[in-house]
Structure formats: structure tokens, C-alpha cells
Enzyme design. Structure first.
Site, PDB file in Angstrom:
ATOM      1  CD  GLU A 288      79.629   6.045  61.487  1.00  0.00           C
ATOM      2  OE1 GLU A 288      78.782   6.890  61.124  1.00  0.00           O
ATOM      3  OE2 GLU A 288      79.586   5.478  62.586  1.00  0.00           O
ATOM      4  NE  ARG A 327      76.091  16.755  46.709  1.00  0.00           N
ATOM      5  CZ  ARG A 327      76.832  17.834  46.599  1.00  0.00           C
ATOM      6  NH1 ARG A 327      77.256  18.242  45.412  1.00  0.00           N
ATOM      7  NH2 ARG A 327      77.188  18.510  47.656  1.00  0.00           N
ATOM      8  CB  CYS A 358      58.431  20.242  33.381  1.00  0.00           C
ATOM      9  SG  CYS A 358      58.406  19.376  31.823  1.00  0.00           S
ATOM     10  CD  GLU A 359      59.829  20.515  39.359  1.00  0.00           C
ATOM     11  OE1 GLU A 359      59.872  21.549  40.057  1.00  0.00           O
ATOM     12  OE2 GLU A 359      58.968  19.638  39.483  1.00  0.00           O
TER      13      GLU A 359
HETATM   14  C1  LIG Z   1      75.685   8.499  60.696  1.00  0.00           C
HETATM   15  C2  LIG Z   1      76.382   8.915  59.461  1.00  0.00           C
HETATM   16  N1  LIG Z   1      77.645   8.484  59.255  1.00  0.00           N
HETATM   17  C3  LIG Z   1      78.301   8.825  58.126  1.00  0.00           C
HETATM   18  C4  LIG Z   1      77.729   9.616  57.153  1.00  0.00           C
HETATM   19  C5  LIG Z   1      78.518   9.931  55.919  1.00  0.00           C
HETATM   20  O1  LIG Z   1      78.763  11.274  55.780  1.00  0.00           O
HETATM   21  P1  LIG Z   1      79.817  11.769  54.695  1.00  0.00           P
HETATM   22  O2  LIG Z   1      79.410  11.182  53.385  1.00  0.00           O
HETATM   23  O3  LIG Z   1      79.719  13.232  54.715  1.00  0.00           O
HETATM   24  O4  LIG Z   1      81.162  11.285  55.116  1.00  0.00           O
HETATM   25  C6  LIG Z   1      76.442  10.092  57.336  1.00  0.00           C
HETATM   26  C7  LIG Z   1      75.828  10.958  56.314  1.00  0.00           C
HETATM   27  O5  LIG Z   1      74.713  11.359  56.327  1.00  0.00           O
HETATM   28  C8  LIG Z   1      75.732   9.719  58.522  1.00  0.00           C
HETATM   29  O6  LIG Z   1      74.490  10.146  58.735  1.00  0.00           O
END
Ligand SMILES: Cc1ncc(COP(=O)(O)O)c(C=O)c1O
Length: 434
Positions: A288, A327, A358-359
């Protein structure tokens, strides 16, 4: 590796001069490299060769529908966290059959939408969520595919706000309670146990926490395979990218010059450590990654408004702000900042690089050294492809930035700059104030 580089004195994305993009579409504008995304995708796949691995791109990192279409064309599924993200996949002309639905608070409407569109699996974060998914699936007369997110209590050694795999984070079910959660899941008539999932955090720069987590959860995955016949193990995302030497890291020479014991994490190192540990499980492995896929594939191009010389401090005021790229304000994160027109004959300037909001937090960098730049000149925030536009807001009534995708020598606007009229379209003055 990425495709941002100077050609002569001009910063290019692939073979497109970024100054030309800024001239056409204005600033601030996010510019993405399609070739870099494709390279990242195929490097990850090659790194995990030998496994039955399916990347599910974590689209929270960058969810523009053009980017989603690009990843779908490459063969990716998606890691989704809301009904809106499901609808984005559909709007991109992709499908959700190879996608997973994560998140700690899925609503009934979102669960229904996911089931109606044939979601590959839900990643369940709690026992009450099992009951809710079972309830919605029952109403639809289907069985919902699920995996439980286990929390392995591993320290990812990353920023506190992006650590997710420690026992004091809100995510997942602790490993020691996970067997009971699976037993509960097995009793629900409208759930089908399909896999197991974990994700320990984001922007990890070493492979050790991944190894630790796989070694903790792997034996549990094997038990689940024996007991419930699960078919997959999602090991989450989290691979980090280079922020400090972002521009130089586009060149192989930079990688070659890194001392062996200090080499940043790569998909090759990641794969070499994890494949031998995952292969014996005989499970499909879902990945992921979000940041790794798109982070180094994008820059935010901005224009200098003024160079304000203060007492002992200079401020370079630019037209991008914390609403465009949050970020640095949110995570104290570092983005390399480079001029679009490089001129080595200029004097060096040390300044805080700030936006117009304005921060005091609207500061991209403190005491940063770069070549002297004046009003109207252009610069780029490197490594802004992930968690840039998707985390942007309209704070200070600043419209959302434009987005452009480059492919070789071609580029196209993939999101127009938001107008004032679009920003206030849903607002109205109530009758009792008229
Ligand atoms: C469950 C899950 N999978 C994948 C990711 C993706 O993470 P990254 O972009 O660091 O690969 C996140 C990020 O918050 C997540 O919460």
C-alpha cells in the site's frame, strides 16, 4: 531516481521546461512526472519479484484522477480510505475490484458503496466495525470480504504524527487480541475472512522496522491461513523518500556516492529483506505504498513576491503558502527549494522562505541558503508529489493550486486553478441576516 533535472540553466521535468509551464498556467502549480511514477511502480514490482505481489497505490498521497488512471494503466489497485476516494477511482475510469478499503471510521453509506462496486476487501480496524460491515452486507444480501488490521507494536522511527504501528496509536487491533477478533469475525454470517493487514507508519528510512513487523505478524498470518484459509497478507505502505538531497537523488551518481552503510531505503533493499520472509507464507502480498510512488514525482512551482530584508534576517516571500503545501507547518518537514533558472554567478542568499498567510507557521524553510532571487523569479519545492495537493486547503480564501502532468515532452493541465466563484459556490447568506 526521478526525472527532474537542469538542462542548461533551466529546471526541467522530463523534457519540459518548468518555466514554460509556469508561464502558461501561473503559480503556485504542482507539476508531476508520469515517467517517474511509472519507474517507481516498476522498481517496486521488480524488488518484490518472486512473490505474488499486488501494489494497491495509497491514493491519499495524491488522488488526482489522471494520476489514478496512470496507476490503473500500470496495473495497480488502490488503497482507499473514504467514499470520496472510491468515487475518484470510478471517475478515473478504473475499478475497485483490486482495491482495499481502510480507515478507522467507515460509515454505513461508504461500506455500501464499496460492496456495490465489488471491493476486493475491507481492512477492519475494530470489533464494532466488524458488526457494522456484517450489518450492511446482510442488508445487501452479500458476504463482505474482510481482513483485520493488526497493530504489531513496532516503532517505525518516523515522525510521531505519521507513526501508526505502536500500541498507543488509534490504528488496528493489538496482535495479542487479533485471534479473538478473527474468532468473532468468523461467527458473522455476512463476513468472509480473506486476509490480514498491517501498516506501521509513513516515511520509513530503514528496512529494520518492516522486517520486525513482518517477523511479528508473519506467523500469525500462517495460523490464519491454516484456520480460515486466508489468501492474502497486506504489509501496508510506508517506504520513505529522499527530501534533503531531492534534486541530486535523481542522478545515479548521487546514489553511487552514498556510503554503503548510509544508503537510503530503496525498493531493492526492501524486497531483498522481505521476499525471503514472505515467500514461505504462500500468500498473495498486497503493498500500500503512496509516498514512494508519487513523492519524488512532483514539485510545487512558486513565484517570488518579495525579498524582505529584516534586522539580521531575510525573508523570501513566495506566492505558495501553507494552504498549498502544509507538510513543513504540520510535520516540520524539509523540502529542498531550487530556482527554476540556475545562475552560479549570483550571490548566495540566506533567508526564511515564507508564504503570505497570516500565521508564523507559514514558513517553508528557516535560514535556507539559495542563490539570490528577486521579485517575479520562479522556484520549485522538490519532493512535493505526495501529501501536497491532497492535504491542501483554502485557508485565507486562497484557491486550490493548479496541477499539471508531464509525459516526455508533453504536458497537460490535469486540474485547473480554483476560482473565487468555485470557492464560495456552496455558501449563502441566510434569510435571517438579510
Ligand atoms: C493503512 C495505510 N496504508 C498505506 C498508507 C500509505 O503510506 P505511505 O504513503 O507512507 O506509503 C497509509 C498512510 O497513512 C495508511 O494509513
Amino acid at each position: 531516481m526521478h526525472h527532474f533535472h537542469y538542462s542548461g540553466s533551466s529546471l526541467h521535468c522530463e523534457s519540459v521546461d518548468l518555466a514554460g509551464v509556469a508561464k502558461l498556467y501561473g503559480t503556485p502549480t504542482y507539476v508531476y512526472s508520469a515517467a517517474t511514477m511509472a519507474d517507481n511502480y516498476s522498481r517496486l514490482q521488480r524488488g518484490l519479484a518472486g512473490l505474488d505481489a499486488q501494489p494497491c497505490y495509497a491514493m491519499k498521497a495524491n488522488s488526482n484522477i489522471a494520476i489514478l488512471r496512470h496507476f490503473a494503466n500500470l496495473g495497480a489497485g488502490f488503497d482507499l480510505v473514504s467514499g470520496g476516494e472510491i468515487r475518484r477511482v470510478l471517475a478515473a475510469g478504473a475499478h475497485v475490484k483490486t482495491s482495499v478499503f481502510a480507515g478507522v471510521g467507515k460509515t454505513e453509506a461508504e461500506i455500501k458503496l464499496a460492496l456495490e462496486n465489488g471491493i476486493f476487501s475491507f481492512h477492519v480496524e475494530s470489533e464494532p466495525e466488524l458488526a457494522r460491515i456484517n450489518h450492511v452486507a446482510g442488508k445487501l444480501g452479500v458476504k463482505a470480504p474482510i481482513a483485520i488490521r493488526v497493530n504489531p507494536d513496532v516503532d517505525a522511527h518516523t515522525h510521531a504524527k505519521i507513526t501508526t504501528g505502536k500500541s498507543d496509536n488509534k490504528f488496528g487491533i493489538p496482535l495479542k487480541h487479533a485471534a479473538a477478533a478473527y474468532e468473532a469475525a468468523a461467527k458473522y454470517p455476512h463476513l468472509q475472512i480473506k486476509g490480514v493487514q498491517m501498516h506501521i507508519g509513513s516515511q520509513l528510512t530503514s528496512v529494520a522496522p518492516f522486517v520486525e513487523a513482518v517477523e511479528k505478524v508473519g506467523p500469525f498470518a500462517a495460523e490464519l491461513k491454516a484456520k480460515y484459509g486466508i489468501t492474502y497478507f497486506s504489509i501496508g505502505g510506508g517506504m520513505g523518500i529522499i527530501y534533503k538531497d531531492a534534486l541530486a537523488s535523481g542522478q545515479q551518481a548521487w546514489w553511487d556516492a552514498q556510503p554503503a552503510d548510509q544508503r537510503p531505503l530503496t525498493p531493492e533493499t526492501y524486497g531483498a529483506a522481505l521476499v525471503p520472509r514472505l515467500k514461505p507464507l504462500g500468500l498473495k502480498i498486497l503493498l500500500e505504498h503512496g509516498r514512494f510512488m508519487v513523492g519524488n514525482s512532483g514539485v510545487l512551482v512558486a513565484r517570488v513576491e518579495h525579498l524582505k530584508r529584516g534586522a539580521g534576517k531575510n525573508f523570501l516571500v513566495v506566492d505558495a503558502a501553507m494552504n498549498d503545501l502544509v507538510r513543513p507547518a504540520m510535520y516540520d518537514s524539509y523540502h529542498e527549494i531550487v530556482p527554476l533558472h540556475r545562475d552560479s554567478s549570483r550571490r548566495a542568499l540566506v533567508a526564511d522562505i515564507v508564504g503570505p498567510i497570516c500565521e508564523s507557521g507559514d514558513c517553508f524553510a528557516k535560514d535556507r541558503q539559495l542563490q539570490e532571487l528577486g521579485e517575479g523569479e520562479l522556484l520549485a519545492f522538490m519532493s512535493a508529489g505526495a501529501y501536497g495537493y491532497t492535504m491542501a486547503s483554502r485557508y485565507n480564501t486562497r484557491g486550490m493550486a493548479a496541477e499539471v502532468l508531464v509525459n516526455g515532452g508533453k504536458f497537460e493541465l490535469i486540474n485547473t486553478r480554483e476560482t473565487f466563484e468555485q470557492m464560495i459556490a456552496g455558501e449563502k447568506v441566510p434569510a435571517f441576516l438579510k
